[in-house]
Enzyme design. Structure first.
Site, mmCIF file in Angstrom:
data_model
loop_
_atom_site.group_PDB
_atom_site.id
_atom_site.type_symbol
_atom_site.label_atom_id
_atom_site.label_comp_id
_atom_site.label_asym_id
_atom_site.label_seq_id
_atom_site.Cartn_x
_atom_site.Cartn_y
_atom_site.Cartn_z
ATOM 1 C CE LYS A 102 -48.362 22.850 -13.464
ATOM 2 N NZ LYS A 102 -47.092 23.591 -13.370
ATOM 3 C CG ASP B 95 -39.135 18.918 -1.519
ATOM 4 O OD1 ASP B 95 -39.942 19.657 -2.111
ATOM 5 O OD2 ASP B 95 -39.405 17.759 -1.176
ATOM 6 N NE ARG C 43 -34.697 13.749 -10.213
ATOM 7 C CZ ARG C 43 -35.370 13.477 -11.338
ATOM 8 N NH1 ARG C 43 -35.344 12.246 -11.842
ATOM 9 N NH2 ARG C 43 -36.051 14.412 -11.961
ATOM 10 C CG ASN D 220 -39.612 23.838 -14.975
ATOM 11 O OD1 ASN D 220 -40.412 23.598 -15.870
ATOM 12 N ND2 ASN D 220 -38.737 22.928 -14.539
ATOM 13 C CB THR E 79 -40.646 16.097 -19.947
ATOM 14 O OG1 THR E 79 -41.898 16.033 -19.267
ATOM 15 C CG2 THR E 79 -40.630 17.319 -20.855
ATOM 16 C CD GLU E 80 -36.763 12.264 -16.143
ATOM 17 O OE1 GLU E 80 -36.995 12.305 -14.929
ATOM 18 O OE2 GLU E 80 -35.617 12.269 -16.627
ATOM 19 N N PRO F 244 -47.835 25.307 -21.341
ATOM 20 C CG PRO F 244 -45.693 24.504 -21.010
ATOM 21 C CD PRO F 244 -46.835 25.131 -20.281
ATOM 22 C CE1 TYR G 163 -49.541 19.276 -13.176
ATOM 23 C CE2 TYR G 163 -51.004 19.143 -15.081
ATOM 24 C CZ TYR G 163 -49.781 19.496 -14.522
ATOM 25 O OH TYR G 163 -48.808 20.080 -15.309
ATOM 26 N N GLY H 248 -36.401 17.485 -18.081
ATOM 27 C CA GLY H 248 -37.450 18.118 -18.884
ATOM 28 C C GLY H 248 -37.222 19.588 -19.218
HETATM 29 P P1 NDP Z 1 -40.138 16.555 -15.504
HETATM 30 O O1 NDP Z 1 -40.677 15.498 -14.602
HETATM 31 O O2 NDP Z 1 -39.251 16.149 -16.614
HETATM 32 O O3 NDP Z 1 -39.371 17.661 -14.611
HETATM 33 C C1 NDP Z 1 -39.900 18.110 -13.401
HETATM 34 C C2 NDP Z 1 -38.836 18.873 -12.642
HETATM 35 O O4 NDP Z 1 -39.425 19.380 -11.437
HETATM 36 C C3 NDP Z 1 -37.667 18.004 -12.244
HETATM 37 O O5 NDP Z 1 -36.465 18.724 -12.446
HETATM 38 C C4 NDP Z 1 -37.880 17.775 -10.751
HETATM 39 O O6 NDP Z 1 -36.636 17.676 -10.094
HETATM 40 C C5 NDP Z 1 -38.582 19.062 -10.341
HETATM 41 N N1 NDP Z 1 -39.360 18.886 -9.120
HETATM 42 C C6 NDP Z 1 -40.479 18.142 -8.943
HETATM 43 N N2 NDP Z 1 -40.871 18.199 -7.655
HETATM 44 C C7 NDP Z 1 -39.974 19.000 -7.016
HETATM 45 C C8 NDP Z 1 -39.827 19.437 -5.674
HETATM 46 N N3 NDP Z 1 -40.701 19.064 -4.719
HETATM 47 N N4 NDP Z 1 -38.792 20.251 -5.348
HETATM 48 C C9 NDP Z 1 -37.925 20.631 -6.304
HETATM 49 N N5 NDP Z 1 -37.987 20.251 -7.598
HETATM 50 C C10 NDP Z 1 -39.016 19.439 -7.934
HETATM 51 O O7 NDP Z 1 -41.417 17.336 -16.047
HETATM 52 P P2 NDP Z 1 -41.565 18.623 -16.995
HETATM 53 O O8 NDP Z 1 -40.265 19.175 -17.368
HETATM 54 O O9 NDP Z 1 -42.509 18.256 -18.049
HETATM 55 O O10 NDP Z 1 -42.325 19.590 -15.991
HETATM 56 C C11 NDP Z 1 -41.877 20.872 -15.644
HETATM 57 C C12 NDP Z 1 -43.072 21.747 -15.353
HETATM 58 O O11 NDP Z 1 -43.867 21.856 -16.525
HETATM 59 C C13 NDP Z 1 -44.007 21.224 -14.267
HETATM 60 O O12 NDP Z 1 -44.443 22.313 -13.500
HETATM 61 C C14 NDP Z 1 -45.164 20.625 -15.050
HETATM 62 O O13 NDP Z 1 -46.352 20.617 -14.320
HETATM 63 C C15 NDP Z 1 -45.218 21.577 -16.219
HETATM 64 N N6 NDP Z 1 -45.876 21.129 -17.434
HETATM 65 C C16 NDP Z 1 -45.504 19.967 -18.059
HETATM 66 C C17 NDP Z 1 -46.121 19.586 -19.247
HETATM 67 C C18 NDP Z 1 -45.804 18.300 -19.935
HETATM 68 O O14 NDP Z 1 -46.669 17.804 -20.695
HETATM 69 N N7 NDP Z 1 -44.612 17.740 -19.775
HETATM 70 C C19 NDP Z 1 -47.115 20.454 -19.882
HETATM 71 C C20 NDP Z 1 -47.434 21.629 -19.132
HETATM 72 C C21 NDP Z 1 -46.813 21.959 -17.980
HETATM 73 P P3 NDP Z 1 -36.266 16.649 -8.917
HETATM 74 O O15 NDP Z 1 -37.075 15.406 -9.138
HETATM 75 O O16 NDP Z 1 -34.795 16.462 -9.052
HETATM 76 O O17 NDP Z 1 -36.636 17.378 -7.678
HETATM 77 C C1 8X3 Z 2 -49.304 18.780 -18.531
HETATM 78 C C2 8X3 Z 2 -50.245 18.710 -19.676
HETATM 79 O O1 8X3 Z 2 -52.465 17.709 -20.460
HETATM 80 O O2 8X3 Z 2 -51.108 16.350 -18.995
HETATM 81 O O3 8X3 Z 2 -49.500 19.917 -17.787
HETATM 82 O O4 8X3 Z 2 -52.286 18.232 -18.145
HETATM 83 S S1 8X3 Z 2 -51.590 17.702 -19.272
#
Ligand code: NDP
Ligand code: 8X3
Length: 251
Positions: free
Chosen positions: A157, A60, A35, A87, A188-189, A183, A153, A13
């Site tokens: 945030k 982690d 990972r 992030n 993303t995932e 955002p 959640y 993501g």
């Molecule tokens: P993804 O699931 O694609 O990516 C999340 C990332 O966080 C992965 O690289 C994962 O890596 C890492 N992660 C999760 N838990 C842990 C942990 N305990 N330790 C280390 N790394 C961790 O999601 P996004 O890219 O969308 O999310 C990134 C950020 O953006 C998050 O904080 C999310 O809350 C925020 N966000 C996302 C939005 C959306 O709609 N997508 C909107 C607003 C905010 P791994 O699993 O390898 O540890």
């Molecule tokens: C991710 C956006 O709307 O799912 O932070 O909370 S929402």
């Protein structure tokens, strides 16, 4: 002299796209996540594509000991960091308060809130010694408004929003910039994780409109990190054209 960025959650993501965007501009990258296979893959991708250095650190963010051991023992040539992007994060479940899982709440608070605080506290001595640094926290529109069934959640945030404001005040004497990027819905995932592997439920979140892409957010993070020394974007909310805020999404 090339600059260095440390990105948590770079295996997918936003984090992965941020690494790709900064690497393309010649920044050395410290990439982290749980990972290991994905970290190796991204390291190989970035070092073969761009003339930069990559340090991969698998931990982690919930694990306080691992966070401090990793950052405290960074090799000497990596002990100069220009930007930290907090992030790593996740949502787990979308259930009414009375039905929400305690384990999900624990994981979200431990990752999104405590993990972000641990990583920042571990990196801070480097920034304080440099008298320079930039912390970019990835919040969310969920940190601006609380929506139905978003309880844990949204709380995590909102905490990121509050912690960003608190850091900005306390770190003023050290010339550390603090930017919070919030955002809205981005494909993303994230939803696959939130709905615990249920692909159909995850896909439905992005059905019927053009959500943000990871690259949109990465480009914004890049912009905020490349402003003149005396300029800091404190708080930035970004949504796709179809979304007004947490409540209004036009499909
Ligand atoms: P993804 O699931 O694609 O990516 C999340 C990332 O966080 C992965 O690289 C994962 O890596 C890492 N992660 C999760 N838990 C842990 C942990 N305990 N330790 C280390 N790394 C961790 O999601 P996004 O890219 O969308 O999310 C990134 C950020 O953006 C998050 O904080 C999310 O809350 C925020 N966000 C996302 C939005 C959306 O709609 N997508 C909107 C607003 C905010 P791994 O699993 O390898 O540890
Ligand atoms: C991710 C956006 O709307 O799912 O932070 O909370 S929402």
């Amino acid at each position: 002299m090339p600059k260095t960025i440390l990105i948590t959650g770079a295996t997918s993501g936003f984090g992965k796209s941020i690494a790709e965007t900064f690497a393309a501009a010649g920044w050395n990258c410290i990439i982290t996540g749980r990972r290991a296979d994905r970290l190796t893959e991204l390291t190989n991708q970035l070092t073969s594509q761009f003339n930069i250095k990559v340090l991969s650190c698998c931990f982690d963010v919930q694990d306080r000991k691992a966070v401090f051991e990793t950052i405290d023992n960074l090799p000497a040539e990596w002990r100069s960091i220009d930007v930290l992007v907090n992030n790593a994060g996740l949502a787990l479940g979308r259930d009414s308060f009375e039905n929400a899982s305690l384990d999900d709440w624990d994981t979200m608070i431990d990752t999104n809130v405590k993990g972000l605080m641990y990583v920042t506290k571990a990196v801070l001595p480097i920034f304080m010694e440099q008298q320079k640094g930039h912390i970019i926290n990835i919040g969310s529109t969920a940190g601006k408004e609380v929506y139905k069934d978003g309880n844990g959640y949204c709380a995590s945030k909102h905490a990121v929003d509050a912690i960003s404001k608190a850091m900005r005040i306390d770190l003023l004497p050290y010339k550390v910039k603090v930017t919070a990027v919030h955002p809205g819905a981005a494909e993303t995932e994230f939803s696959l994780v939130r709905f615990k592997g249920n692909e159909q439920k995850a896909e439905m979140v992005y059905d019927g409109y053009k959500a943000l892409a990871a690259k949109d957010v990465a480009d914004i993070v890049f912009y905020t990190a490349n402003l003149p020394e005396h300029v800091c974007i404190n708080d930035l909310t970004v949504t796709c054209l179809s979304q007004a805020n947490s409540f209004y999404l036009h499909k």
